[in-house]
Design an enzyme around this catalytic site. Sequence first.
Site, short mmCIF file in Angstrom:
data_model
loop_
_atom_site.label_atom_id
_atom_site.label_comp_id
_atom_site.label_asym_id
_atom_site.label_seq_id
_atom_site.Cartn_x
_atom_site.Cartn_y
_atom_site.Cartn_z
N GLY A 92 0.81 -1.21 0.00
CA GLY A 92 0.00 0.00 0.00
C GLY A 92 0.84 1.27 0.00
N THR A 93 1.92 1.25 0.77
CA THR A 93 2.76 2.44 0.86
C THR A 93 3.36 2.78 -0.50
OG1 THR A 93 3.26 1.92 3.15
CG2 THR A 93 4.77 3.42 2.02
N GLN A 207 -8.06 0.07 3.34
CA GLN A 207 -8.93 -0.40 4.42
C GLN A 207 -10.31 -0.81 3.92
OE1 GLN A 207 -8.22 -0.89 7.65
NE2 GLN A 207 -6.10 -0.19 7.48
N HIS A 229 -1.92 -7.52 2.52
CA HIS A 229 -1.91 -8.06 3.89
C HIS A 229 -3.09 -7.60 4.73
CE1 HIS A 229 -0.26 -4.69 6.46
NE2 HIS A 229 0.14 -4.23 5.29
N CYS A 355 5.48 6.91 16.55
CA CYS A 355 6.59 7.36 15.74
C CYS A 355 7.60 6.22 15.64
CB CYS A 355 7.25 8.59 16.35
SG CYS A 355 8.31 8.23 17.75
#
Lengths: 419, 355
Positions: A92-93, A207, A229, A355
């Site tokens: 996705g990224t 999503q 995933h 983070c």
Amino acid sequence: MRGRVRAVVPRPGGAPEWQLPSTDVTYLDHAATTPMRPEAVAAFTAVLTDAGNASSLHAGGRRARRIVEESRESLAEVLGARPSDLIFTAGGTESDNLAIKGLYWSRRAADPRRRRILVSAVEHPAVLDTASWLARRQGAVLETLPVDETGLVAPEVLRAAVESDPASVALVSVMWANSEVGTIQPVAELARVAHARDIPFHTDAVQAFGQIETSFAASEADALTISAHKIGGPVGVGALLVRRGVEVEPLAHGGGQERDVRSGTLNTPGVAAFAAAAAAVTAELPAERVRLASLRDDLVRRVLAEVPGATLNGAAPGAGRLPGNAHLTFPGCEGDSLLMLLDAHGVECSTGSACSAGVARPSHVLLAMGAGEAHARGSLRFSLGHGSSAADVDALVAVIGPVVARASRAGELAGLSAG
Amino acid sequence: MSRMRVLAAMSGGVDSAVAAARAVDAGHDVTGVHLALSRSPASDRVGARGCCTLEDARDARRAADVLGIPFYVWDLAERFETEVIDEFVADYSAGRTPNPCVRCNERIKFAAVLEKALALGFDAVVTGHHARLDEDGTLRRSVDPAKDQSYVLGTLRPEQLAAARFPLGDSTKAQVREEAARRGLAVADKPDSHDICFVASGDTGAWLRERLGPRPGPVVDAETGETLGEHDGAYAFTVGQRRGLGLGRPAPDGRPRYVLEISPATSTVTVGPSSALDMRSLVAERMVWPHDGPVSCTAQVRAHGGVVPAVVTARGDELDVRLAEPVRGTAAGQAVVFYDGDRVLGGGRIRSLAA
Ligand SMILES: Cc1ncc(COP(=O)(O)O)c(C=O)c1O
């Protein structure tokens, strides 16, 4: 409930070591990642040991190519897309990066006035950080579209932003369903607003895919991101769907695979497993959607009964919200205390985001929805998926009361007060 | 000890990793926590190491993995900034020489963290400090005199120590490293941290100059009253300092000159001969001193210094301390800790010193 096997990577020279699963883990974090489906595992392992580069010309290459193309066709079918729309990526990224950077570069190359990138304020960092990098380094102007208190982008808000100077807009990106609060956006309506000015529209459907019907055709989007995933496929596989005629500059140059947009040897087992997972999730979707929504409603109702001050964030349960998503704020508590205490009871869920050092941060999604920092910090996401059962809800409900009581005692020390 | 729920503060260094491991071995239910003390933990430090970097968080997490214990990061950056960093700057600008590790123990590790841990249902907090804590609450020096850290714990109140556990007090550093290697902890040969963790460059003077701006003033000779030179910020000096005074010429008698006094109000740095550094008495404040009447004991006035015989008398909320031998190289703002042999009797913060 789901028992998990934790593999411990063998040390050099040592024997492989396996730790037995802790027996009663209540996994309520399917939105982070969901276990691989048996169909996907079967497809993956079947292909894994078969040599063959899908770009090679011999029999092994042809076999690999056929698996890739059949997977592409099968995915296209469940997504209401044409096979040639699909560009396989490593997740996705990468798909979000390809969409945002690729569209920006090609649009700007065609007309240098196109510098504005319009994205919703509640996007995943894969979209938000990509757009802000373009603003910092590549001359883009990032405009975040405000959302209402449920996380929704109103089409009028987008229209006003576009119409203030249509010729300067490079692209619009609004996610289909929110990863934290599960709010479903009116993507087709938003796409039409962009198209009225011939502006390309991208949506991150990571999503949404698998939880609700997601047809590329019906979305009217020009580009759409999915990731394996999140639907029971393997990690590290995804796709960007790009409508014919829409130009996307590549991020990765090389062998020219995937219409020259995404070079790199194709991940044949990953793609096969992705398609298998997509077929399974799509077949189950109509029934699973109803089942998960009712489990989720049960979870929310019973947690609110145990913890009277708690509130549900996001859209009301129903058509405007992902069926498996429950996002709750527990006033006076810190989310990371709640998470730790639930984890100690074998209940796994998530706070907004952390983070890289692992520090919990107040969710940018809740802040954009108008929540105060304390409210945002005191929230948890419970997300259901395949394998979730009433026993998972029971396990959470059994411990949530005492857990919140403890966490709010710690919260008092931190200067948070309930109410 | 019966089985307890224990929170292990894991800095990413070898000591806290082994301390956590020993708590696991003792049969406790151990949870590891790394304290994020820096607002921008992305700032990996080069060369030095402390407690604020991404690398340390990673090392702590890997140690927790090896021990098989749950691990979390607690964000204490805001508390650390107001209670330790701001105070550190304020102390320097008031002419004191603070010890931020003492302050961090008093306000962060054995206050904010301890209180949160107890509220969340933990029974104790384990750290990798080299010190011993007896069942009756007596704090004692580590068996390794070179690594002993009882000095930076000496101003903790009994209720703070009550829930603390220091599993390393009976071991030397060498034993701890060896044990870490034996346990497969990758931090076994990680270098010790020395400097101030939040001063990434290690150059405290430059760090302070950035925050406080230039505050020029004279360097004055204590004996003649003559101005010997100029400096651009008295906070860059510490009492007892000899090098870096920037004085072009030697003293008339040829002896080296040392910083004797810093007056922030006038930004004056007073220098003089080494003999003027000798201090024979001091007054301490913010003390922990559960004793009546004059007590004969020994006093330690610096983190890595020796002890001198002393007589301590409580007067209201101050301690009057007479030293049997002169001490050098300490300053207002530092901690003073009192010992009977290796037992800590109490301590406080030095308010003033006198010859
Ligand atoms: C909405 C959304 N977009 C993108 C991603 C990133 O996908 P991947 O993990 O495959 O890189 C995620 C997953 O965290 C997501 O929820």
